[in-house]
Design a protein around this motif. Structure first.
Motif, PDB file in Angstrom:
ATOM      1  N   ARG A 256       1.042  -1.258   0.050  1.00 47.26           N
ATOM      2  CA  ARG A 256      -0.128   0.093  -0.123  1.00 47.26           C
ATOM      3  C   ARG A 256       0.769   1.160  -0.173  1.00 47.26           C
ATOM      4  O   ARG A 256       1.814   1.347   0.670  1.00 47.26           O
ATOM      5  N   GLY A 257       0.534   2.104  -0.782  1.00 47.90           N
ATOM      6  CA  GLY A 257       1.382   3.307  -0.783  1.00 47.90           C
ATOM      7  C   GLY A 257       2.109   3.620  -2.233  1.00 47.90           C
ATOM      8  O   GLY A 257       1.423   3.142  -2.956  1.00 47.90           O
ATOM      9  N   ALA A 258       3.036   4.601  -2.354  1.00 53.39           N
ATOM     10  CA  ALA A 258       3.649   4.908  -3.672  1.00 53.39           C
ATOM     11  C   ALA A 258       4.230   3.886  -4.366  1.00 53.39           C
ATOM     12  O   ALA A 258       5.610   4.030  -4.520  1.00 53.39           O
ATOM     13  N   VAL A 259       3.530   3.003  -4.624  1.00 53.78           N
ATOM     14  CA  VAL A 259       4.359   1.669  -5.453  1.00 53.78           C
ATOM     15  C   VAL A 259       4.067   2.084  -6.963  1.00 53.78           C
ATOM     16  O   VAL A 259       2.942   2.381  -7.309  1.00 53.78           O
ATOM     17  N   SER A 260       4.964   2.038  -7.705  1.00 57.23           N
ATOM     18  CA  SER A 260       4.931   2.263  -8.881  1.00 57.23           C
ATOM     19  C   SER A 260       3.761   1.331  -9.821  1.00 57.23           C
ATOM     20  O   SER A 260       3.819   0.089  -9.505  1.00 57.23           O
ATOM     21  N   PRO A 261       2.738   1.775 -10.661  1.00 58.64           N
ATOM     22  CA  PRO A 261       1.985   1.056 -10.987  1.00 58.64           C
ATOM     23  C   PRO A 261       2.428  -0.068 -12.058  1.00 58.64           C
ATOM     24  O   PRO A 261       1.830  -0.835 -12.174  1.00 58.64           O
ATOM     25  N   VAL A 262       3.658   0.223 -12.357  1.00 53.03           N
ATOM     26  CA  VAL A 262       4.220  -0.704 -13.397  1.00 53.03           C
ATOM     27  C   VAL A 262       5.179  -1.637 -12.390  1.00 53.03           C
ATOM     28  O   VAL A 262       6.043  -2.116 -13.343  1.00 53.03           O
ATOM     29  N   TRP A 263       4.935  -1.979 -11.232  1.00 48.86           N
ATOM     30  CA  TRP A 263       5.903  -2.783 -10.689  1.00 48.86           C
ATOM     31  C   TRP A 263       6.132  -4.177 -11.118  1.00 48.86           C
ATOM     32  O   TRP A 263       7.210  -4.540 -11.010  1.00 48.86           O
ATOM     33  N   LEU A 264       5.046  -4.656 -11.673  1.00 47.69           N
ATOM     34  CA  LEU A 264       5.197  -5.962 -12.187  1.00 47.69           C
ATOM     35  C   LEU A 264       6.099  -6.240 -13.157  1.00 47.69           C
ATOM     36  O   LEU A 264       6.821  -7.254 -13.093  1.00 47.69           O
ATOM     37  N   SER A 265       6.215  -5.452 -13.977  1.00 46.68           N
ATOM     38  CA  SER A 265       7.219  -5.392 -15.292  1.00 46.68           C
ATOM     39  C   SER A 265       8.594  -5.290 -14.788  1.00 46.68           C
ATOM     40  O   SER A 265       9.363  -5.750 -15.237  1.00 46.68           O
ATOM     41  N   HIS A 266       8.626  -4.224 -13.725  1.00 39.22           N
ATOM     42  CA  HIS A 266      10.019  -3.944 -13.150  1.00 39.22           C
ATOM     43  C   HIS A 266      10.426  -5.343 -12.574  1.00 39.22           C
ATOM     44  O   HIS A 266      11.690  -5.768 -12.613  1.00 39.22           O
ATOM     45  N   ALA A 267       9.484  -5.808 -11.883  1.00 36.46           N
ATOM     46  CA  ALA A 267       9.908  -7.157 -11.054  1.00 36.46           C
ATOM     47  C   ALA A 267      10.277  -8.406 -11.867  1.00 36.46           C
ATOM     48  O   ALA A 267      11.008  -9.067 -11.663  1.00 36.46           O
ATOM     49  N   GLY A 268       9.389  -8.446 -13.073  1.00 33.27           N
ATOM     50  CA  GLY A 268       9.575  -9.199 -13.923  1.00 33.27           C
ATOM     51  C   GLY A 268      11.175  -9.281 -14.553  1.00 33.27           C
ATOM     52  O   GLY A 268      11.610 -10.438 -14.769  1.00 33.27           O
ATOM     53  N   ARG A 269      11.564  -8.238 -14.843  1.00 26.12           N
ATOM     54  CA  ARG A 269      13.286  -7.952 -15.299  1.00 26.12           C
ATOM     55  C   ARG A 269      13.913  -9.003 -14.328  1.00 26.12           C
ATOM     56  O   ARG A 269      14.924  -9.415 -15.044  1.00 26.12           O
ATOM     57  N   ASP A 270      13.728  -8.755 -13.179  1.00 26.53           N
ATOM     58  CA  ASP A 270      14.834  -9.732 -12.184  1.00 26.53           C
ATOM     59  C   ASP A 270      14.264 -11.169 -12.020  1.00 26.53           C
ATOM     60  O   ASP A 270      15.248 -11.876 -11.794  1.00 26.53           O
ATOM     61  N   LEU A 271      12.867 -11.175 -11.820  1.00 22.91           N
ATOM     62  CA  LEU A 271      12.555 -12.616 -11.624  1.00 22.91           C
ATOM     63  C   LEU A 271      11.938 -13.429 -12.506  1.00 22.91           C
ATOM     64  O   LEU A 271      11.617 -14.608 -12.271  1.00 22.91           O
ATOM     65  N   GLY A 272      12.034 -13.082 -13.788  1.00 23.53           N
ATOM     66  CA  GLY A 272      11.368 -13.811 -14.804  1.00 23.53           C
ATOM     67  C   GLY A 272       9.983 -13.589 -14.872  1.00 23.53           C
ATOM     68  O   GLY A 272       9.427 -12.621 -14.358  1.00 23.53           O
ATOM     69  N   ASP A 273       9.398 -14.572 -15.437  1.00 18.32           N
ATOM     70  CA  ASP A 273       7.952 -14.941 -15.765  1.00 18.32           C
ATOM     71  C   ASP A 273       7.058 -14.553 -14.332  1.00 18.32           C
ATOM     72  O   ASP A 273       7.531 -15.556 -13.405  1.00 18.32           O
ATOM     73  N   ILE A 274       6.245 -13.998 -14.218  1.00 21.43           N
ATOM     74  CA  ILE A 274       5.197 -13.801 -13.046  1.00 21.43           C
ATOM     75  C   ILE A 274       3.868 -14.205 -13.512  1.00 21.43           C
ATOM     76  O   ILE A 274       3.439 -13.370 -14.321  1.00 21.43           O
ATOM     77  N   ALA A 275       3.617 -15.104 -12.747  1.00 22.55           N
ATOM     78  CA  ALA A 275       2.089 -15.511 -13.021  1.00 22.55           C
ATOM     79  C   ALA A 275       1.013 -15.064 -12.117  1.00 22.55           C
ATOM     80  O   ALA A 275       1.482 -15.381 -10.881  1.00 22.55           O
ATOM     81  N   VAL A 276       0.239 -13.999 -12.301  1.00 20.20           N
ATOM     82  CA  VAL A 276      -0.586 -13.450 -11.415  1.00 20.20           C
ATOM     83  C   VAL A 276      -1.594 -14.454 -11.389  1.00 20.20           C
ATOM     84  O   VAL A 276      -2.572 -14.615 -12.345  1.00 20.20           O
ATOM     85  N   LEU A 277      -2.140 -15.167 -10.160  1.00 17.50           N
ATOM     86  CA  LEU A 277      -3.015 -16.062  -9.980  1.00 17.50           C
ATOM     87  C   LEU A 277      -4.113 -15.519  -9.038  1.00 17.50           C
ATOM     88  O   LEU A 277      -5.395 -16.066  -9.486  1.00 17.50           O
ATOM     89  N   ALA A 278      -4.007 -14.669  -8.357  1.00  6.67           N
ATOM     90  CA  ALA A 278      -5.121 -13.960  -7.853  1.00  6.67           C
ATOM     91  C   ALA A 278      -4.759 -12.515  -7.375  1.00  6.67           C
ATOM     92  O   ALA A 278      -3.508 -12.379  -7.054  1.00  6.67           O
ATOM     93  N   ALA A 279      -5.502 -11.643  -7.372  1.00  3.97           N
ATOM     94  CA  ALA A 279      -5.319 -10.272  -6.974  1.00  3.97           C
ATOM     95  C   ALA A 279      -6.311  -9.390  -6.706  1.00  3.97           C
ATOM     96  O   ALA A 279      -7.488  -9.601  -7.217  1.00  3.97           O
ATOM     97  N   LEU A 280      -6.010  -8.498  -5.748  1.00 10.84           N
ATOM     98  CA  LEU A 280      -6.948  -7.633  -5.307  1.00 10.84           C
ATOM     99  C   LEU A 280      -6.136  -6.070  -5.341  1.00 10.84           C
ATOM    100  O   LEU A 280      -5.294  -6.033  -4.565  1.00 10.84           O
ATOM    101  N   VAL A 281      -6.341  -5.137  -6.381  1.00 10.62           N
ATOM    102  CA  VAL A 281      -5.609  -4.204  -6.288  1.00 10.62           C
ATOM    103  C   VAL A 281      -6.643  -2.958  -6.773  1.00 10.62           C
ATOM    104  O   VAL A 281      -7.427  -3.019  -7.469  1.00 10.62           O
ATOM    105  N   GLU A 282      -6.325  -1.875  -5.925  1.00  7.93           N
ATOM    106  CA  GLU A 282      -7.103  -0.795  -6.077  1.00  7.93           C
ATOM    107  C   GLU A 282      -6.323   0.585  -6.291  1.00  7.93           C
ATOM    108  O   GLU A 282      -5.348   0.707  -5.182  1.00  7.93           O
ATOM    109  N   GLU A 283      -6.446   1.686  -6.891  1.00  6.78           N
ATOM    110  CA  GLU A 283      -5.817   2.682  -7.027  1.00  6.78           C
ATOM    111  C   GLU A 283      -6.735   3.828  -6.453  1.00  6.78           C
ATOM    112  O   GLU A 283      -7.941   3.683  -7.136  1.00  6.78           O
ATOM    113  N   SER A 284      -6.123   4.592  -5.948  1.00  7.61           N
ATOM    114  CA  SER A 284      -6.944   5.872  -5.172  1.00  7.61           C
ATOM    115  C   SER A 284      -6.117   7.173  -5.258  1.00  7.61           C
ATOM    116  O   SER A 284      -5.082   7.124  -4.412  1.00  7.61           O
ATOM    117  N   GLY A 285      -6.149   8.067  -6.246  1.00  8.05           N
ATOM    118  CA  GLY A 285      -5.227   9.192  -5.877  1.00  8.05           C
ATOM    119  C   GLY A 285      -3.633   8.721  -6.424  1.00  8.05           C
ATOM    120  O   GLY A 285      -3.610   7.713  -7.329  1.00  8.05           O
TER     121      GLY A 285
END
Ligand SMILES: Nc1ncnc2c1ncn2[C@@H]1O[C@H](COP(=O)(O)OP(=O)(O)OP(=O)(O)O)[C@@H](O)[C@H]1O
Ligand SMILES: [Mg+2]
Length: 331
Positions: A256-285
């Motif tokens: 929660r907080g100022a996490v880049s909305p594109v963190w997933l692709s950033h993480a993928g550069r280091d960790l390889g394929d990321i399968a999102v299996l379940a998610a609850l994500v909300e943006e507010s401001g």
């Protein structure tokens, strides 16, 4: 700033509030959640001085409310505005007259009242409805008038007891935006009592869970949603069901907080394929809240996964078994 310490309220032999400690910093929005009968409204009534605490202290803007009496108490009451679920507007008065009422009681000069009512109506977006009676307003509009009335005496603290309960999602959103705006523009400290977790996620800085008159869990919302094993965290961000992992290793991610909305692709550069299996994500401001279950390459070093994600602002934890995730999501 509201500082509550050791607050107890008893009716006869029944302790409705039992040793409450809660601090809300200036300009913060704090939420109090909890089941029906937990003592939430009693807490609000103690803070706005409609009820006298049995023991303990409540300090608002440096003033110990329990120590006040008579004229001082009346003055201190002005520091605290309250909005209730049903707005409690007087039926025979127009929106403008309802807002003017607290100022009339305090003997504010008529010209000043007119000016401030105009300002307040504008602030809550109700200028066009100034001369409407409550029966001619929608629930959301009545709540706006209720908020304007709560602000009439320029309080430093605003209490909202279920102010959005029963409103549709759009009207709720509009009220929440208004509360956030009041905090940002006027620096009002806000205590929101609610049973709606999406209200907490979208506006609160701090959250406290009340149960049987005690605070059983509290903390910054950003911290609470990242807790891995906490009932409040699960209530705030309930986990969706997780499908099969397909040979990958399961991880739970929270943020929660100022996490880049594109963190997933950033993480993928280091960790390889990321399968999102379940998610609850909300943006507010500029704030986002998320809780996910992802599948990663099982050969990845655990420490490295945690570090890479921590750098991006996410708390990561390996899931020990699929059954554990399912049990958690069912809880
Ligand atoms: N004046 C009173 N005299 C005796 N008991 C009271 C009084 N006011 C509240 N209570 C009791 O205190 C407990 C807490 O009530 P409170 O209204 O604070 O709950 P709440 O958390 O706001 O619940 P809800 O979510 O239903 O609004 C309840 O068991 C209620 O019956
Ligand atoms: Mg209540």
């Amino acid at each position: 700033m509201i500082e509550i310490s050791g607050l107890t309220k008893a009716y006869g032999d029944t302790r409705v509030l039992d040793g409450i400690d809660l601090t809300v910093a200036d300009g913060q929005i704090a939420a109090v959640v909890g089941p029906s009968g937990a003592g939430k409204s009693t807490l609000a009534r103690c803070i706005n001085l409609l009820e006298r605490p049995t023991s303990g202290s409540i300090t608002v803007s440096g003033q110990d409310l329990a120590a006040l009496s008579g004229k001082q108490l009346r003055l201190a009451r002005r520091e605290i505005g309250t909005v209730f679920q049903s707005a409690n507007l007087l039926r025979r008065l127009t929106a403008a007259q309802n807002i003017a009422l607290p100022m009339r009681h305090q003997g504010v000069p008529e010209a000043e009242i007119r000016r401030r009512v105009g300002d307040l109506l504008e602030r809550v977006g109700m200028l066009q409805r100034a001369n409407h009676y409550p029966s001619q307003l929608s629930g959301g509009q009545r709540q706006r008038v209720g908020i304007a009335r709560g602000l009439a005496l320029q309080p430093s603290v605003l209490l909202s007891d279920e102010a959005t309960s029963g409103l549709d999602p759009d009207a709720t959103r509009a009220i929440l935006d208004l509360l956030t705006e009041l905090r940002d523009d006027l620096g009002v400290t806000i205590l929101v009592i609610t049973h709606e977790m999406d209200v907490v996620r979208s506006i609160a800085d701090h959250v406290a869970q009340l149960d049987h008159g005690r605070i059983v869990e509290q903390g910054a919302v950003a911290d609470v949603v990242r807790r891995s094993d906490s009932p409040l965290s699960r209530a705030l961000l309930p986990m969706p069901t997780v499908p099969a992992a397909d040979g990958r290793r399961l991880w739970t991610l929270r943020y929660r907080g100022a996490v880049s909305p594109v963190w997933l692709s950033h993480a993928g550069r280091d960790l390889g394929d990321i399968a999102v299996l379940a998610a609850l994500v909300e943006e507010s401001g500029d704030t986002s809240v998320g809780r996910l279950t992802v599948g990663l390459d099982p050969r990845l070093d655990e420490r490295r996964v945690v570090d890479v994600l921590a750098d991006l602002g996410l708390a990561a934890e390996p899931v020990t078994s699929l059954r554990a995730v399912r049990a958690e999501s069912a809880a």
